[in-house]
Design a protein around this motif. Sequence first.
Motif, mmCIF file in Angstrom:
data_model
loop_
_atom_site.group_PDB
_atom_site.id
_atom_site.type_symbol
_atom_site.label_atom_id
_atom_site.label_comp_id
_atom_site.label_asym_id
_atom_site.label_seq_id
_atom_site.Cartn_x
_atom_site.Cartn_y
_atom_site.Cartn_z
ATOM 1 N N PHE A 1 43.556 30.886 -17.768
ATOM 2 C CA PHE A 1 44.975 30.719 -18.054
ATOM 3 C C PHE A 1 45.259 30.872 -19.545
ATOM 4 N N ILE A 2 44.382 30.374 -20.381
ATOM 5 C CA ILE A 2 44.530 30.563 -21.829
ATOM 6 C C ILE A 2 44.577 32.057 -22.149
ATOM 7 N N HIS B 1 48.702 38.435 -22.009
ATOM 8 C CA HIS B 1 49.801 38.972 -21.214
ATOM 9 C C HIS B 1 51.178 38.434 -21.614
ATOM 10 N N TYR B 2 51.189 37.275 -22.263
ATOM 11 C CA TYR B 2 52.471 36.685 -22.638
ATOM 12 C C TYR B 2 52.657 36.583 -24.152
ATOM 13 N N ASP C 1 58.502 33.502 -13.443
ATOM 14 C CA ASP C 1 57.415 33.932 -14.324
ATOM 15 C C ASP C 1 57.293 32.926 -15.457
ATOM 16 N N PHE C 2 56.244 33.085 -16.228
ATOM 17 C CA PHE C 2 56.042 32.234 -17.395
ATOM 18 C C PHE C 2 56.804 32.829 -18.572
ATOM 19 N N PRO C 3 57.271 31.989 -19.479
ATOM 20 C CA PRO C 3 58.007 32.527 -20.626
ATOM 21 C C PRO C 3 57.084 33.302 -21.558
ATOM 22 N N ARG C 4 57.595 34.385 -22.079
ATOM 23 C CA ARG C 4 56.861 35.164 -23.077
ATOM 24 C C ARG C 4 57.072 34.549 -24.438
ATOM 25 N N PHE C 5 56.105 34.717 -25.320
ATOM 26 C CA PHE C 5 56.242 34.184 -26.667
ATOM 27 C C PHE C 5 57.429 34.827 -27.368
#
Length: 146
Positions: free
Chosen positions: A43-44, A50-51, A140-144
Amino acid sequence: MEPLNLPPFAYKVKDMDGKPYIYDHIRKKFVVLTPEEWVRQHFIHLLINHYGYPKSLFAVETGLRYNKLSKRTDILILSTEGTPYLLVECKAPHVPVSAATFAQIGRYNFTLRPTYLAVTNGMAHYCFSVQDEQIIYHDDFPRFGR
């Protein structure tokens, strides 16, 4: 270790004292390779590769206090201002993501108040936020930087 529902990455594993260890690029050391650690490392790398999260904003296995109890967060990403941004609770692949998992991260939310929360067991992943005491699930997960 078993394949996960996460992108593969180039990991380093070595045997020390008869136990497997995996290199953690955030803590800059080898750590015991447990099923939960396998998920955490995947996950890290997902969040970095990817993010777009920079390694400098990660805190892994850091402590917090909740109701006079000492707890450890699996992954905490800070904002560029240094406030909690994304808190991730990792479970081993054989541990189902359950109401107890959401309750655990919910307790951490009371202390840290990150913008986003996530839970994963490497097979199923959920991202959500709490706004006005309402849970909002995200696709989805937030992008930086967003």
